[in-house]
Design an enzyme around this catalytic site. Structure first.
Site, mmCIF file in Angstrom:
data_model
loop_
_atom_site.group_PDB
_atom_site.id
_atom_site.type_symbol
_atom_site.label_atom_id
_atom_site.label_comp_id
_atom_site.label_asym_id
_atom_site.label_seq_id
_atom_site.Cartn_x
_atom_site.Cartn_y
_atom_site.Cartn_z
ATOM 1 N N SER A 1 0.845 -1.188 0.000
ATOM 2 C CA SER A 1 0.000 0.000 0.000
ATOM 3 C C SER A 1 0.877 1.234 0.000
ATOM 4 C CB SER A 1 -0.902 0.008 1.239
ATOM 5 O OG SER A 1 -1.701 1.158 1.278
ATOM 6 N N CYS A 2 0.500 2.246 -0.776
ATOM 7 C CA CYS A 2 1.231 3.512 -0.768
ATOM 8 C C CYS A 2 0.231 4.652 -0.580
ATOM 9 C CB CYS A 2 2.045 3.697 -2.050
ATOM 10 S SG CYS A 2 1.061 3.901 -3.551
ATOM 11 N N PRO A 3 0.695 5.843 -0.245
ATOM 12 C CA PRO A 3 -0.227 6.931 0.064
ATOM 13 C C PRO A 3 -1.233 7.245 -1.036
ATOM 14 C CG PRO A 3 1.951 7.482 0.840
ATOM 15 C CD PRO A 3 2.093 6.203 0.074
ATOM 16 N N THR B 1 2.114 0.835 -4.981
ATOM 17 C CA THR B 1 1.357 -0.309 -4.456
ATOM 18 C C THR B 1 1.520 -1.527 -5.350
ATOM 19 O OG1 THR B 1 -0.286 1.149 -3.438
ATOM 20 C CG2 THR B 1 -0.960 -1.125 -3.861
#
Length: 464
Positions: A8-10, A16
């Site tokens: 998961s990334c921002p 991601t």
């Protein structure tokens, strides 16, 4: 071994899925089974089942924002940044082979253990909480900015004061929908920062606090506190709620704590703080920032563009990039799309520049890099800076300075020529979607930045 992973990334767009792909390939190359759950911008995909988690011999969490770890209690869990999931996938798998991974011993406890190479395994909790809020905020800014840009581009009528949309027209209605989307930006940012800190009980106090922070009428100011106040409200609400959750209360009150007591006390606490203490000072800071941006001329514009361009290119989607990106996105909502314009150019210069570099000097790159150049070019067209990561990972001393200089030059050209961007994204795709003003100079700025990056990196490669 059987492994499971969560990435998961921002923003939930590129990192991601790149991390998921790298982890899958690394595990399979070493003869292991792995299933990767992605928590991207469209939600959870490839969700891990309870049975798959039960059978797994290890868990990798490669994330740039908060991920619920309670379901992995009792498992060997390795928590790293999403960037490490991309760059160090093979080393992560090797850690499990050596048995060098700690067991997650309690609900939401931090995973401790030896560090990887020279990078910290887990991002700062403050950074993760902030990015959690930003990731939920971005769709609202995108919708608002795009609808406002489309309504102006297609329904605006030229007047001496600029484009004006006639009252009562369909495009004026669309404009108002875009403005409504913007009004959710700060409450969503605050709410999901608080949610990341204190879980579900923090959501309502965070959103209520964010709404109060964004509306100066609550504390007698002509302006709200903007995104700075939203960040403060989110953290205050989150930690206040977490404190209240930790209080010992009579058993008969416990059932109503999360649905009644905590939301009310948390909302009142953060609202009172803004109304009586910090609302006016933060609003003053935002008014000063707005005045500074309105008064920027000549050299100050150039300096701002250079700083933003360098930050965007430096870590290609990492924390430094996200700080500049968030600043630009927030300034759209504050009525300064001219700040996002240079950022939109800088975002696409690194992948496009490196893609062009491989086309101009194929002999200086391996066949794998040439293929990566094609992918980078395609990613650059849709504003994904991460396309430059494979090149920077292989040759950081030549690639990173080249993309930083190219992005700085492109951003300066965009700033000086009045390029604006009404959505928090970059690359030619934003021009196609009519989100950019002064489209010819947008493409000119991109072209100049790409040329500088391509020529500089090839010149440096020629001297190795």
């Amino acid at each position: 071994m059987r492994l499971v992973a969560v990435t998961s990334c921002p923003t939930g767009i590129a990192h991601t899925y790149m991390a998921a792909e790298k982890l899958t390939k690394a595990a399979q190359a070493r003869g292991h089974q792995i299933k990767v759950e992605t928590q991207g911008s469209i939600g959870v995909e490839n969700r891990l089942t309870d049975e798959e988690i039960r059978q797994a011999e290890g868990v990798i969490i490669a994330a740039g924002k908060g991920v619920d770890k309670d379901r992995f209690v009792g498992k060997r869990v390795l928590e790293v940044s999403v960037a490490d999931g991309i760059k160090l996938a093979d080393q992560l798998i090797e850690r499990f082979e050596r048995g060098d991974v700690p067991v997650l011993e309690g609900p939401s406890s931090e995973v401790q253990g030896p560090k990887l190479a020279t990078r910290a395994e887990v991002k700062s909790p403050i950074y993760q909480n902030l990015m959690n809020g930003v990731s939920y905020m971005i769709p609202f800014v995108v919708v608002g900015g795009l609808l406002i840009a489309l309504s102006l581009a297609l329904g605006g009528e030229p007047t001496p004061k600029g484009l004006v949309i006639p009252q009562g027209s369909m495009w004026n209605t669309i404009l108002q929908v875009g403005v409504a989307s913007f009004t959710f930006m700060v409450p969503i940012l605050s709410g999901f920062i608080a949610y990341s800190i204190a879980d579900r009980p923090g959501l309502a106090p965070g959103m209520v606090g964010g709404y109060v922070a964004a509306n100066g009428s609550f504390f007698g100011s002509a302006a709200g506190t903007g995104f700075i106040g939203g960040i403060v409200a989110g953290f205050v609400a989150g930690y206040v709620v977490r404190f209240i959750k930790g209080l010992r209360v009579p058993r008969m009150i416990q059932p109503v704590m999360p649905i009644l007591v905590i939301p009310i006390l948390g909302s009142l606490a953060v609202s009172a703080l803004f109304i009586f203490v910090i609302g006016r000072p933060i609003a003053g800071v935002m008014e000063g920032l707005t005045a500074f941006l309105n008064g920027m001329q000549g050299s100050s514009k150039v300096i701002l563009a250079m700083v933003l361009g360098a930050m965007i290119a430096f870590d290609m989607g990492g924390p430094v990039n996200k700080v500049a990106f968030m600043f630009g996105a927030a300034m759209i909502a504050e009525g300064h799309p001219e700040v996002m314009g240079p950022i939109a150019v800088a975002i696409c210069v690194p992948p496009l520049g490196l893609g062009v570099a491989t086309m101009l000097a194929r002999s200086r790159y391996s066949s794998e890099e040439v293929e990566a150049g094609k992918a980078a070019f395609a990613m650059g067209l849709v504003g994904i800076t991460e396309g430059a990561i494979p090149f920077a990972a292989r040759d950081p001393l030549r690639v990173i300075p080249s993309i930083m200089v190219g992005s700085m030059v492109g951003a300066v050209v965009a700033m000086l020529s009045g390029v604006t961007d009404h959505v928090p994204h970059g690359g030619p795709i934003v021009a196609v979607l009519q989100a950019v003003d002064n489209v010819p100079m947008f493409f000119a700025a991109v072209a100049v930045g790409v040329a500088v990056t391509a020529l500089m990196v090839n010149l440096l490669k020629g001297r190795q």
